[in-house]
Design a protein around this motif. Sequence first.
Motif, PDB file in Angstrom:
ATOM      1  N   VAL A 273       0.771  -1.061  -0.036  1.00  0.00           N
ATOM      2  CA  VAL A 273      -0.125  -0.056   0.235  1.00  0.00           C
ATOM      3  C   VAL A 273       0.888   1.186   0.008  1.00  0.00           C
ATOM      4  O   VAL A 273       1.997   1.109   0.168  1.00  0.00           O
ATOM      5  CB  VAL A 273      -0.946   0.013   1.072  1.00  0.00           C
ATOM      6  CG1 VAL A 273      -1.950  -1.131   1.087  1.00  0.00           C
ATOM      7  CG2 VAL A 273      -0.080   0.120   2.455  1.00  0.00           C
ATOM      8  N   TYR A 274       0.035   2.484  -0.309  1.00  0.00           N
ATOM      9  CA  TYR A 274       0.959   3.554  -0.185  1.00  0.00           C
ATOM     10  C   TYR A 274       0.450   4.463   0.859  1.00  0.00           C
ATOM     11  O   TYR A 274      -0.549   4.673   0.932  1.00  0.00           O
ATOM     12  CB  TYR A 274       0.872   4.452  -1.670  1.00  0.00           C
ATOM     13  CG  TYR A 274       1.220   5.990  -1.616  1.00  0.00           C
ATOM     14  CD1 TYR A 274       2.507   6.285  -0.990  1.00  0.00           C
ATOM     15  CD2 TYR A 274       0.122   6.714  -1.804  1.00  0.00           C
ATOM     16  CE1 TYR A 274       2.894   7.720  -1.117  1.00  0.00           C
ATOM     17  CE2 TYR A 274       0.456   8.106  -1.894  1.00  0.00           C
ATOM     18  CZ  TYR A 274       1.770   8.567  -1.697  1.00  0.00           C
ATOM     19  OH  TYR A 274       1.909   9.858  -1.286  1.00  0.00           O
TER      20      TYR A 274
ATOM     21  N   VAL B 126      -3.951   5.988   3.847  1.00  0.00           N
ATOM     22  CA  VAL B 126      -3.311   4.792   3.472  1.00  0.00           C
ATOM     23  C   VAL B 126      -4.170   4.672   2.045  1.00  0.00           C
ATOM     24  O   VAL B 126      -5.566   4.317   2.053  1.00  0.00           O
ATOM     25  CB  VAL B 126      -3.610   3.477   4.229  1.00  0.00           C
ATOM     26  CG1 VAL B 126      -3.135   2.274   3.751  1.00  0.00           C
ATOM     27  CG2 VAL B 126      -3.101   4.006   5.516  1.00  0.00           C
ATOM     28  N   HIS B 127      -3.461   4.570   0.755  1.00  0.00           N
ATOM     29  CA  HIS B 127      -4.051   4.230  -0.441  1.00  0.00           C
ATOM     30  C   HIS B 127      -3.880   2.694  -1.014  1.00  0.00           C
ATOM     31  O   HIS B 127      -2.602   2.218  -0.709  1.00  0.00           O
ATOM     32  CB  HIS B 127      -3.334   5.084  -1.505  1.00  0.00           C
ATOM     33  CG  HIS B 127      -3.671   6.971  -1.136  1.00  0.00           C
ATOM     34  ND1 HIS B 127      -4.681   7.298  -1.536  1.00  0.00           N
ATOM     35  CD2 HIS B 127      -2.735   7.489  -0.399  1.00  0.00           C
ATOM     36  CE1 HIS B 127      -4.861   8.682  -0.935  1.00  0.00           C
ATOM     37  NE2 HIS B 127      -3.795   8.712  -0.363  1.00  0.00           N
ATOM     38  N   GLU B 128      -4.811   2.092  -0.914  1.00  0.00           N
ATOM     39  CA  GLU B 128      -4.658   0.852  -1.939  1.00  0.00           C
ATOM     40  C   GLU B 128      -3.988   0.914  -3.255  1.00  0.00           C
ATOM     41  O   GLU B 128      -4.101   1.805  -4.054  1.00  0.00           O
ATOM     42  CB  GLU B 128      -5.973   0.237  -2.043  1.00  0.00           C
ATOM     43  CG  GLU B 128      -5.908  -1.330  -2.698  1.00  0.00           C
ATOM     44  CD  GLU B 128      -7.208  -1.910  -2.978  1.00  0.00           C
ATOM     45  OE1 GLU B 128      -7.569  -3.214  -3.164  1.00  0.00           O
ATOM     46  OE2 GLU B 128      -8.178  -1.300  -2.679  1.00  0.00           O
ATOM     47  N   ILE B 129      -3.309   0.035  -3.488  1.00  0.00           N
ATOM     48  CA  ILE B 129      -2.586   0.041  -5.060  1.00  0.00           C
ATOM     49  C   ILE B 129      -3.240  -1.177  -5.793  1.00  0.00           C
ATOM     50  O   ILE B 129      -2.903  -2.341  -5.093  1.00  0.00           O
ATOM     51  CB  ILE B 129      -0.892  -0.438  -4.746  1.00  0.00           C
ATOM     52  CG1 ILE B 129      -0.287   0.574  -3.902  1.00  0.00           C
ATOM     53  CG2 ILE B 129      -0.235  -0.419  -6.375  1.00  0.00           C
ATOM     54  CD1 ILE B 129       1.228   0.441  -3.663  1.00  0.00           C
ATOM     55  N   PRO B 130      -3.987  -0.818  -6.798  1.00  0.00           N
ATOM     56  CA  PRO B 130      -4.538  -2.003  -7.491  1.00  0.00           C
ATOM     57  C   PRO B 130      -3.488  -3.267  -7.844  1.00  0.00           C
ATOM     58  O   PRO B 130      -2.476  -2.747  -8.358  1.00  0.00           O
ATOM     59  CB  PRO B 130      -5.250  -1.143  -8.785  1.00  0.00           C
ATOM     60  CG  PRO B 130      -5.227   0.101  -8.153  1.00  0.00           C
ATOM     61  CD  PRO B 130      -4.062   0.482  -7.433  1.00  0.00           C
ATOM     62  N   ALA B 131      -4.048  -4.294  -7.906  1.00  0.00           N
ATOM     63  CA  ALA B 131      -3.178  -5.314  -8.211  1.00  0.00           C
ATOM     64  C   ALA B 131      -2.449  -5.285  -9.574  1.00  0.00           C
ATOM     65  O   ALA B 131      -1.529  -5.677  -9.880  1.00  0.00           O
ATOM     66  CB  ALA B 131      -4.048  -6.596  -8.220  1.00  0.00           C
ATOM     67  N   SER B 132      -3.605  -4.509 -10.371  1.00  0.00           N
ATOM     68  CA  SER B 132      -2.730  -4.437 -11.790  1.00  0.00           C
ATOM     69  C   SER B 132      -1.590  -3.629 -12.077  1.00  0.00           C
ATOM     70  O   SER B 132      -1.039  -3.370 -12.930  1.00  0.00           O
ATOM     71  CB  SER B 132      -3.941  -3.775 -12.751  1.00  0.00           C
ATOM     72  OG  SER B 132      -4.396  -2.362 -12.246  1.00  0.00           O
ATOM     73  N   GLN B 133      -1.170  -2.841 -10.709  1.00  0.00           N
ATOM     74  CA  GLN B 133      -0.278  -1.940 -10.744  1.00  0.00           C
ATOM     75  C   GLN B 133       0.947  -2.349 -10.018  1.00  0.00           C
ATOM     76  O   GLN B 133       1.750  -1.544  -9.866  1.00  0.00           O
ATOM     77  CB  GLN B 133      -0.602  -0.463 -10.287  1.00  0.00           C
ATOM     78  CG  GLN B 133      -1.581   0.306 -11.261  1.00  0.00           C
ATOM     79  CD  GLN B 133      -2.034   1.515 -10.706  1.00  0.00           C
ATOM     80  OE1 GLN B 133      -1.577   2.151  -9.747  1.00  0.00           O
ATOM     81  NE2 GLN B 133      -3.253   2.147 -10.938  1.00  0.00           N
ATOM     82  N   TRP B 134       0.973  -3.643  -9.668  1.00  0.00           N
ATOM     83  CA  TRP B 134       2.029  -4.053  -9.026  1.00  0.00           C
ATOM     84  C   TRP B 134       2.298  -5.496  -9.214  1.00  0.00           C
ATOM     85  O   TRP B 134       1.501  -6.191  -9.428  1.00  0.00           O
ATOM     86  CB  TRP B 134       2.282  -3.651  -7.519  1.00  0.00           C
ATOM     87  CG  TRP B 134       1.055  -4.509  -6.724  1.00  0.00           C
ATOM     88  CD1 TRP B 134      -0.169  -4.049  -6.455  1.00  0.00           C
ATOM     89  CD2 TRP B 134       1.259  -5.774  -6.209  1.00  0.00           C
ATOM     90  NE1 TRP B 134      -0.854  -4.923  -5.521  1.00  0.00           N
ATOM     91  CE2 TRP B 134      -0.063  -5.939  -5.303  1.00  0.00           C
ATOM     92  CE3 TRP B 134       2.280  -6.846  -5.991  1.00  0.00           C
ATOM     93  CZ2 TRP B 134      -0.192  -7.284  -4.645  1.00  0.00           C
ATOM     94  CZ3 TRP B 134       2.032  -7.820  -5.242  1.00  0.00           C
ATOM     95  CH2 TRP B 134       0.770  -8.091  -4.535  1.00  0.00           C
TER      96      TRP B 134
ATOM     97  N   THR C 246       6.366  -1.951  -8.661  1.00  0.00           N
ATOM     98  CA  THR C 246       5.043  -0.936  -8.730  1.00  0.00           C
ATOM     99  C   THR C 246       4.928   0.327  -9.318  1.00  0.00           C
ATOM    100  O   THR C 246       6.012   0.868  -9.334  1.00  0.00           O
ATOM    101  CB  THR C 246       4.873  -0.662  -7.120  1.00  0.00           C
ATOM    102  OG1 THR C 246       3.436  -0.156  -6.879  1.00  0.00           O
ATOM    103  CG2 THR C 246       5.926  -0.094  -6.532  1.00  0.00           C
ATOM    104  N   THR C 247       3.818   0.613 -10.040  1.00  0.00           N
ATOM    105  CA  THR C 247       3.605   1.997 -10.443  1.00  0.00           C
ATOM    106  C   THR C 247       2.375   2.367  -9.560  1.00  0.00           C
ATOM    107  O   THR C 247       1.213   1.899  -9.461  1.00  0.00           O
ATOM    108  CB  THR C 247       3.133   1.992 -11.837  1.00  0.00           C
ATOM    109  OG1 THR C 247       4.282   1.267 -12.596  1.00  0.00           O
ATOM    110  CG2 THR C 247       2.862   3.402 -12.200  1.00  0.00           C
TER     111      THR C 247
END
Length: 413
Positions: free
Chosen positions: A364-365, A373-381, A404-405
């Motif tokens: 997470v970011y 706290v920001h979720e990172i979509p699975a498509s971006q890592w 990760t992006t």
Amino acid sequence: MQAGWDKTEKIKGRYDFAWLDAIINDATRGLQPWLQLSYGNHNYPGGGGSNLGAGVPTSPEALAAWDKWTAALVARYQDRVTNWEIWNEPNFGDNLENMPAKCAALHIRTLDIIKRLQPAAKVSGLALGHIDLNYAEAFFRIMTEKGKLKLLDNITYHDYTYNPDSHYPKVMQLRAILHKYAPGMPLRQGENGCPSGGGSGRGALWDYDSSELTQAKWDTRRMLGDLGHDIETSIFGIVEMAYTNGPINRLNYKGIIKSDSTKRVIQPKMAYYAIQHVTSIFDHSLRRIKQVESTHNQDYVPQRADQIAYTKSTDRSLAVYGYEHTQTRQQVFTIWVDEYIPTESNKTKNLNFTFTNAHFDQPVYVDIVSGRVHEIPASQWWGSCCKRADLHAKPFIKKGSFHTTVKRAIPSN
């Protein structure tokens, strides 16, 4: 906090501790005071000055009175205070009175008294007003020649810089010189902070258009930068301070709680909450990863599993430090642009990072200033971590590294 000899012994030979008792007794309901003995006392010829940049006591009469003051202070508060400091910024403004030999002599006589009365006391030394390497080395050399340097528990420095990341090369030089004389002795950042507004007469960093946002950025960058260099850190100060004389003679905006000239507390600032976020995450459950290496090769894998390599999709200078949980071995990385002074903007840019040998389950970011706290979509890592047993492998994870992006990942400053 400063004890204030001149304020306590207004009448020669008579101490009035009432003002300081109130502060110490209030603080020890939840805090551990770190008490400094300075400054001097006007009652004694050669007694030193009583404000920032003042000379240390020099005459035999004044030094004898200083010894009594030190003994009285330790005897009164040793049940509540275990951390002491001797004199504030002896080299402030390139002071020509407090040469290293004078500063060392005052440290030696004061150390002897503190340690005799309170053997378990911890004493911080030097409290440099800015990082003067020649001054520091002369002080270390004299203290070593007298066999007293190792009686100190740490060496402190104060170094206000507009860019909180810009001074670390000099800090590392200071630590190298210290360890030449006292290997392993901790270096402590003993006073630093950032104002939330500008104006002359308000102390260090006054001539910059600061705000609550830039203060929060500065304070957290300084805390995490110190942590990333294994340096004990502090933030100056808890509440805005109403100075009345000397070079600082207006309300000092460096407090993380807003007040006014009547010393009335108004409300916490943004930095107050940002510092809570830092301390809630970076406690003793985390240990620093000693080697986090920047590389331009995404396929590079360090030889040791406890070493991290990373790439970034920018040529801008970034501060990147890594930490590992002592039990789970899961990791966290701090990342920010360290090139310039924090600005009044939350503009962000998207960056790609590859961390090799990193250990994550679900990255997470975290925005450390806001606490969001920001979720990172699975498509971006995507990534894997050498199939470690303490990680949960995903079907789509590829072996080799963590990539990760992150949307809104890195504030521009």
